[in-house]
Design a protein around this motif. Structure first.
Motif, mmCIF file in Angstrom:
data_model
loop_
_atom_site.group_PDB
_atom_site.id
_atom_site.type_symbol
_atom_site.label_atom_id
_atom_site.label_comp_id
_atom_site.label_asym_id
_atom_site.label_seq_id
_atom_site.Cartn_x
_atom_site.Cartn_y
_atom_site.Cartn_z
ATOM 1 N N UNK A 1 14.550 11.093 3.860
ATOM 2 C CA UNK A 1 14.440 9.925 4.245
ATOM 3 C C UNK A 1 15.146 9.185 3.122
ATOM 4 N N UNK A 2 15.760 7.967 3.135
ATOM 5 C CA UNK A 2 16.273 7.425 2.243
ATOM 6 C C UNK A 2 15.211 6.534 1.370
ATOM 7 N N UNK A 3 15.061 6.219 -0.043
ATOM 8 C CA UNK A 3 14.290 5.583 -0.757
ATOM 9 C C UNK A 3 13.819 4.098 -0.049
ATOM 10 N N UNK A 4 15.076 3.647 0.388
ATOM 11 C CA UNK A 4 14.964 2.181 1.046
ATOM 12 C C UNK A 4 14.252 2.433 2.347
ATOM 13 N N UNK A 5 14.134 3.324 3.053
ATOM 14 C CA UNK A 5 13.253 3.617 4.122
ATOM 15 C C UNK A 5 11.840 3.549 3.754
ATOM 16 N N UNK B 1 10.545 2.184 1.188
ATOM 17 C CA UNK B 1 9.925 0.872 0.929
ATOM 18 C C UNK B 1 9.907 0.179 2.025
ATOM 19 N N UNK B 2 10.707 0.018 3.002
ATOM 20 C CA UNK B 2 10.632 -0.723 4.012
ATOM 21 C C UNK B 2 9.149 -0.178 5.138
ATOM 22 N N UNK B 3 8.957 0.924 5.231
ATOM 23 C CA UNK B 3 7.700 1.669 5.424
ATOM 24 C C UNK B 3 6.515 0.619 4.861
ATOM 25 N N UNK B 4 6.648 0.545 3.517
ATOM 26 C CA UNK B 4 5.519 0.002 2.629
ATOM 27 C C UNK B 4 5.268 -1.304 3.163
ATOM 28 N N UNK B 5 6.539 -2.138 3.254
ATOM 29 C CA UNK B 5 6.486 -3.516 3.821
ATOM 30 C C UNK B 5 5.932 -3.824 5.195
ATOM 31 N N UNK B 6 6.255 -2.813 6.147
ATOM 32 C CA UNK B 6 5.755 -2.765 7.318
ATOM 33 C C UNK B 6 4.265 -2.879 7.562
ATOM 34 N N UNK B 7 3.735 -1.943 6.804
ATOM 35 C CA UNK B 7 2.361 -1.736 6.714
ATOM 36 C C UNK B 7 1.589 -2.957 6.300
ATOM 37 N N UNK C 1 0.582 -1.134 0.068
ATOM 38 C CA UNK C 1 0.106 -0.131 -0.025
ATOM 39 C C UNK C 1 0.902 1.316 -0.105
ATOM 40 N N UNK C 2 1.334 1.770 -1.121
ATOM 41 C CA UNK C 2 2.429 2.819 -1.415
ATOM 42 C C UNK C 2 1.506 4.109 -0.675
ATOM 43 N N UNK C 3 0.214 4.405 -0.913
ATOM 44 C CA UNK C 3 -0.447 5.404 -0.371
ATOM 45 C C UNK C 3 -0.429 5.591 0.989
ATOM 46 N N UNK C 4 -0.852 4.625 1.687
ATOM 47 C CA UNK C 4 -0.812 4.420 3.137
ATOM 48 C C UNK C 4 0.309 4.909 3.538
ATOM 49 N N UNK C 5 1.574 4.263 2.982
ATOM 50 C CA UNK C 5 2.789 4.708 3.664
ATOM 51 C C UNK C 5 3.172 6.013 3.433
ATOM 52 N N UNK C 6 3.156 6.467 2.336
ATOM 53 C CA UNK C 6 3.201 8.002 2.082
ATOM 54 C C UNK C 6 2.508 8.867 2.901
ATOM 55 N N UNK C 7 1.305 8.383 2.920
ATOM 56 C CA UNK C 7 0.317 9.487 3.908
ATOM 57 C C UNK C 7 0.872 9.407 5.456
ATOM 58 N N UNK D 1 9.361 8.217 -6.302
ATOM 59 C CA UNK D 1 9.842 7.574 -5.073
ATOM 60 C C UNK D 1 10.929 8.198 -4.669
ATOM 61 N N UNK D 2 11.880 8.604 -5.240
ATOM 62 C CA UNK D 2 13.054 9.317 -4.806
ATOM 63 C C UNK D 2 12.747 10.725 -4.590
ATOM 64 N N UNK D 3 12.308 11.637 -5.374
ATOM 65 C CA UNK D 3 11.659 12.882 -4.946
ATOM 66 C C UNK D 3 10.877 12.831 -3.699
ATOM 67 N N UNK D 4 10.059 11.894 -3.472
ATOM 68 C CA UNK D 4 9.122 11.929 -2.318
ATOM 69 C C UNK D 4 9.969 11.804 -1.012
#
Length: 79
Positions: free
Chosen positions: A62-66, A68-74, A8-14, A53-56
């Motif tokens: 944060x790093x882009x890898x962080x 992605x990790x947030x998306x995986x945690x969700x 869930x990209x959107x949930x992680x972004x928000x 993703x890099x721009x956001x």
């Protein structure tokens, strides 16, 4: 369905944006993206490119890898 279709990209972004007390407008300024595009991403209406993703991540400080990790945690919380 594959694993990545569940992320869930959107949930992680928000979540990341709100944790930093950023409005969509402020994140748009920091990332160089349009506020309406950030809204679209948060609602999962579109998937972002790698550039986005890099721009956001830069805008969020944060790093882009962080990101992605947030998306995986969700995802793990949903399962």
């Amino acid at each position: 369905m594959d694993y990545y279709s569940h992320l869930d990209f959107g949930k992680a972004l928000k979540k990341l944006r709100k944790e930093r007390n950023l409005s969509q407008e402020k994140l748009a300024d920091l990332s160089g993206l349009d506020r309406s595009y950030i809204s679209i991403l948060e609602r999962n209406l579109k998937l972002p490119s790698l550039y986005t993703i890099l721009a956001l991540a830069t805008g969020l400080g944060i790093k882009a890898s962080e990101f992605i990790m947030e998306m995986e945690k969700i995802q793990y919380l949903i399962e």
